[in-house]
Enzyme design. Sequence first.
Site, PDB file in Angstrom:
ATOM      1  N   GLU A   1       0.839  -1.196   0.000  1.00  0.00           N
ATOM      2  CA  GLU A   1       0.000   0.000   0.000  1.00  0.00           C
ATOM      3  C   GLU A   1       0.874   1.245   0.000  1.00  0.00           C
ATOM      4  OE1 GLU A   1      -3.221  -0.018  -0.411  1.00  0.00           O
ATOM      5  OE2 GLU A   1      -3.273  -2.206  -0.405  1.00  0.00           O
TER       6      GLU A   1
ATOM      7  N   HIS B   1     -50.462  25.729 -29.953  1.00  0.00           N
ATOM      8  CA  HIS B   1     -49.897  26.569 -28.908  1.00  0.00           C
ATOM      9  C   HIS B   1     -50.817  26.737 -27.705  1.00  0.00           C
ATOM     10  CE1 HIS B   1     -50.588  29.199 -32.655  1.00  0.00           C
ATOM     11  NE2 HIS B   1     -51.766  28.962 -32.129  1.00  0.00           N
TER      12      HIS B   1
END
EC number: 2.7.7.23
Length: 453
Positions: free
Chosen positions: A151, A360
């Site tokens: 590690e 619309h």
Amino acid sequence: MTLDVVILAAGQGTRMRSAKPKVLHALAGKPLVSHVLDTAEQLGATRTHVVIGHGAEQVETELDGRDVRFALQAEQKGTGHAVAQTLDELGDGKVLILYGDVPLIRAETLTALLDEVDERRLGLLTVTLDDPGGYGRIVRDAEGRVTRIVEHKDASEAERGITECNTGIVAATGTQLKRWLPQLSAENAQGEYYLTDIFAMAAAEGIEVATASPASALEVEGVNNRSQMAALERAYQRDRAERLLTEGVALADPARFDVRGRLQCGHDVFIDVGCVFEGDVTLGDGVSVGPYTLIRDSHVAAGTVIEAHSIIEGAEVAEQAHIGPFARLRPGTRLARQSKVGNFVETKNAEVGEGSKINHLSYVGDASLGGGVNIGAGTITCNYDGANKHRTEIGDDVFVGSNTALVAPVALGAGATIGAGSTISRDVEAGALAVARTRQTTRAGWKRPRKSS
């Protein structure tokens, strides 16, 4: 031989600075750990084990319904300790150890690693990095054999110069792990039980360590903080964009484009900037998607044009339809060929017939429109009475004037005309004209009241 997949997902992820467990943060619209589980399914795992700890209940809830077994790591004492929580459930066959915060690992890479494993060989996925940072280093002997993994915090200066790194992804057998994991020691800089210590044990027994590497380092990128999460998201989206470009899709800007699910495109599809695709989406040949559009779980057929800032969810859109800009198609919407849903129109659970137009400023919900229908601006289907939803049925070639309220349940027969400003609460027969509004009163020379000084 059986295959157990162990996914480590117990970490708190404190650097994410979130109440949510790290593995539940979303990459491309899906929790990190779910990406890993999908890969495990591709491998045909006999059993999949998820080691949980911090936020265990949240993780269990998120994964409810998936074929997984949970193992609780009440205290986080290292990767070796985490895997040890599954020992009683492991078979003696192959075991693959993955990480819930490493989401992009490919099944093909893991299959190559698993092919190396038997009782006399251990598998380890390694990657060579220009800047190894905090990764563990692979230590080899003069013959190139792996002897151990050190590690970063325990490494000497010479060992920190090694660029071959441990990804943490290990393939072994259940028999080996049951023999080695109980022997682990926490006498190291972290005071943890390292899974990597099993490689020294393997070397001591004369067991070979076979290594494999991913096609790209991106496969083994993990997530520890928001910055890494954002970087991984962009890398993932770049990869998706490159695939689509290779398939012939035209992207206005590959850097401003997100896929959060499955996107299938036909020939000559154009996608403008800022578009997001979620769930299962199909775009047919010649579809054009305008900027900043969201499409979720929908099928859009060939030749359809979607204008900017539209939202399409759970919809079926037929050929040569026109949508938007600023349109919202909610679940259950079905648009027929050459129909149009224009700006500031919302539809929900609605069928719009061939060539029909809602151009619309309208709401059409729980409705069926035949072909050739024209819906004027400001038309509303009043579908909800406070307790129940009701349908509006509109026949072919109906003309609905502007600012009309259709109070459901109501039906308009084929060829009917509705005068502007009407409130229609009763059925209108085919070919009829219906007008339902108060009579206009005009007073000439009207003077408005004035405030007294």
